[in-house]
Scaffold this active site. Structure first.
Site, mmCIF file in Angstrom:
data_model
loop_
_atom_site.group_PDB
_atom_site.id
_atom_site.type_symbol
_atom_site.label_atom_id
_atom_site.label_comp_id
_atom_site.label_asym_id
_atom_site.label_seq_id
_atom_site.Cartn_x
_atom_site.Cartn_y
_atom_site.Cartn_z
ATOM 1 N N GLY A 148 46.069 46.039 37.910
ATOM 2 C CA GLY A 148 46.053 44.743 38.536
ATOM 3 C C GLY A 148 45.474 44.910 39.898
ATOM 4 N N GLY A 202 45.349 45.779 43.181
ATOM 5 C CA GLY A 202 46.242 46.808 43.783
ATOM 6 C C GLY A 202 46.130 46.707 45.413
ATOM 7 N NE ARG A 203 40.864 49.609 46.515
ATOM 8 C CZ ARG A 203 41.469 51.071 46.311
ATOM 9 N NH1 ARG A 203 42.723 51.190 46.803
ATOM 10 N NH2 ARG A 203 40.828 51.587 45.463
ATOM 11 C CE LYS A 229 37.621 46.953 46.570
ATOM 12 N NZ LYS A 229 36.501 47.405 45.701
ATOM 13 C CG ASP A 289 46.956 52.541 51.964
ATOM 14 O OD1 ASP A 289 46.459 52.197 50.970
ATOM 15 O OD2 ASP A 289 46.892 53.654 52.351
ATOM 16 N N GLY A 290 47.513 49.822 49.248
ATOM 17 C CA GLY A 290 46.882 48.400 49.347
ATOM 18 C C GLY A 290 45.603 48.245 50.351
ATOM 19 N NE ARG A 347 39.511 43.331 38.083
ATOM 20 C CZ ARG A 347 39.062 44.147 38.913
ATOM 21 N NH1 ARG A 347 38.719 45.109 38.454
ATOM 22 N NH2 ARG A 347 39.052 43.630 40.161
ATOM 23 C CG ASP A 400 40.427 49.209 35.558
ATOM 24 O OD1 ASP A 400 40.084 50.076 34.736
ATOM 25 O OD2 ASP A 400 40.396 49.091 36.681
ATOM 26 C CG ASP A 432 36.462 46.872 40.872
ATOM 27 O OD1 ASP A 432 36.620 46.178 42.190
ATOM 28 O OD2 ASP A 432 37.605 47.060 40.291
#
Length: 493
Positions: free
Chosen positions: A94, A96-97, A116, A128-129, A186, A257, A267
């Site tokens: 998912g 995450g950051r 982002k 840690d995102g 995605r 993803d 990405d």
């Protein structure tokens, strides 16, 4: 007020994705960075969003990009999806950051704003995102480079640095950007709903995407919409892969993803543009098997499309799925052939063109010839012997092979109706002088980490007009030194 002079105060975000329901993501507040510094605002993306050029001077952009303040109407949500990573299914994925802030409409088109580097989300797992300056610079520049080369890509509105420490292989500083795309959906979104058997939600997602991108089928039964969407995604993905191969771009982490449902390059991680032509080029130092090597990319894209098609198997029968996937290879070949004919200056199509191109690539491979520099030099070739500008790029032991290829090329050009001058002008418009080479990115990153953003500004400008001569920036167009090739690039960001 027109759609070209809005300010930040005029933005009214929509939330068509978030409004699909809680299964699609989790509302999450960003965690701001400390002491943000606005490095850059992208004028072209401002225009895409209908924002006035003066918006670039708005001091609120820095705090909006770190999440300290939100745009009017923002409802940040961390999107939920899954996917196949290096061939293995991972259900724990998912945003995450990153957080989807919402969608902005301009001239009838919707654009996602995606923050982002926003801090931890429910899908951060052990991370840690955060994003770091190094990775955000790489993503920011890559989106512009590919867009200028005619390849669909996500882009970014603005880029922010900070003093927030972030631990990676070493201590770095946290950074953030606002990514802009027509959608952030995605392949993994559809896989998630299929594998968790949330099929009504999957139907809703199909209808959502078709309403935006395939309105001609929006009133059809969901099965017809699903087939149209899968064929659309296959076509867009084939076009994207053909574009990558033609310009020498290696993505590096082609997990499902990281695949956009609309065929945007998505990405950015350990990507790399070819220096020497090397079909097996691996840009990700974590890719020990070469799964995502340059020449493997079309096959991996098809593998990912198969994974997506499996996710559609609740909607479509096996024969329909096979038919959709069967479109990929002929589309890929056609898109690639069209791009390579343009790079070779061939205005017409002949049966032997594919072999002519393959023979040239073999010469480049055998001689480890710089891919982009060779095609740029070929753009000025007029049949001269010796072909000094081309031979200077090729090892002496390969001059004979180059000469043989040039003889075949000369014969092919004689059957073209355009003049040599016309052909040269056309080739110079598709064979870039300035390429996003990793050694240049590294120089820009090191300068930025020291507080000097001028090299970043220069490279950004050159990448937006890579076919222009820019004689005052000749040093940015050179073939890299040996020490600048094969720089180790990791997935960490």
């Amino acid at each position: 007020m027109t759609d070209s002079n809005r300010t930040l105060d005029d933005i009214r975000l929509q939330h068509r994705y978030a409004d699909l329901g809680p299964v699609f993501g989790t509302p999450t507040a960003p965690t701001p960075l400390e002491n943000p510094v606005l490095i850059h605002v992208n004028p072209a993306v401002l225009s895409l969003l209908g924002l006035a050029p003066e918006t670039a001077q708005d001091p609120r952009l820095a705090t909006i990009t770190t999440g300290e303040h939100l745009l009017p109407g923002s409802k940040p949500v961390a999107m939920k999806y899954t996917g196949h990573q290096f061939g293995a299914y991972n259900p724990e994925l998912g945003d995450g950051r990153a957080l989807l802030l919402g969608e902005i409409e301009n001239n009838g088109r919707l654009w996602d704003l995606h923050l982002k580097g926003a801090g931890k989300t429910p899908y951060s797992r052990f991370g840690d995102g955060r994003a770091v300056l190094r990775s955000t610079i790489r993503e920011y520049l890559a989106g512009e480079a590919l867009t200028a080369l005619g390849i669909r890509s996500t882009r970014a509105l603005c880029l922010v640095d900070s003093k927030t420490p972030v631990a990676r292989e070493k201590m770095e500083t946290g950074a953030a950007l606002i990514r802009v795309a027509e959608t952030h959906i995605r392949f993994g979104h559809f896989e998630y709903l299929f594998y968790t058997r949330q099929l009504e939600a999957q139907h809703k997602l199909v209808e959502h995407v078709c309403a935006q991108f395939l309105p001609e089928v929006a009133d059809k039964p969901v099965q017809e919409q699903a087939e149209a969407l899968l064929r659309f995604t296959v076509k867009r993905s084939a076009e994207m892969a053909a574009g990558w191969q033609s310009v020498g771009f290696a993505h590096g982490v082609l997990n499902t993803d990281n695949m956009s449902i609309i065929g945007d390059t998505f990405d950015f991680g350990p990507y790399g543009f070819l220096d020497d032509y090397e079909p097996g080029f691996i840009c990700n130092h974590s890719d020990h098997t070469g799964r995502y090597a340059f020449d493997a990319q079309p096959g991996v894209v098809l593998w990912n499309l198969n994974a997506l098609a499996h996710g559609f198997s609740s909607l479509l029968d096996t024969e329909t799925l096979k038919s959709c996937l069967g479109d990929f290879q002929p589309l890929l070949i056609d898109f690639y052939a069209t791009r390579m004919r343009a790079k070779l200056g061939l205005a017409t199509e002949e049966e032997g063109d594919q072999q002519l191109c393959a023979d040239l690539l073999q010469v480049l491979d055998d001689g480890r010839v710089d891919y982009s520099a060779f095609f740029r030099a070929l753009s000025r070739y007029q049949g001269e012997r010796p072909a000094a500008s081309l031979e200077s790029l090729v090892a002496p032991g390969q001059h004979e092979n180059l000469g043989q290829w040039l003889s075949h090329y000369d014969q092919r050009l004689q059957r073209e109706s355009v003049t040599p001058a016309e052909r040269s002008r056309a080739m110079l418009r598709v064979n870039p002088k300035f390429v996003l080479r990793n050694y240049l990115v590294q120089q820009v990153i090191e300068a930025a980490e020291a507080g000097d953003y001028a090299p970043f500004e220069t490279l950004f400008m050159l990448l937006q007009s890579p076919f222009d001569e820019h004689p005052e920036f000749e040093s940015w167009a050179g073939v890299p030194p040996e020490s600048g090739k094969h720089l180790p690039i990791s997935c960490s960001s």
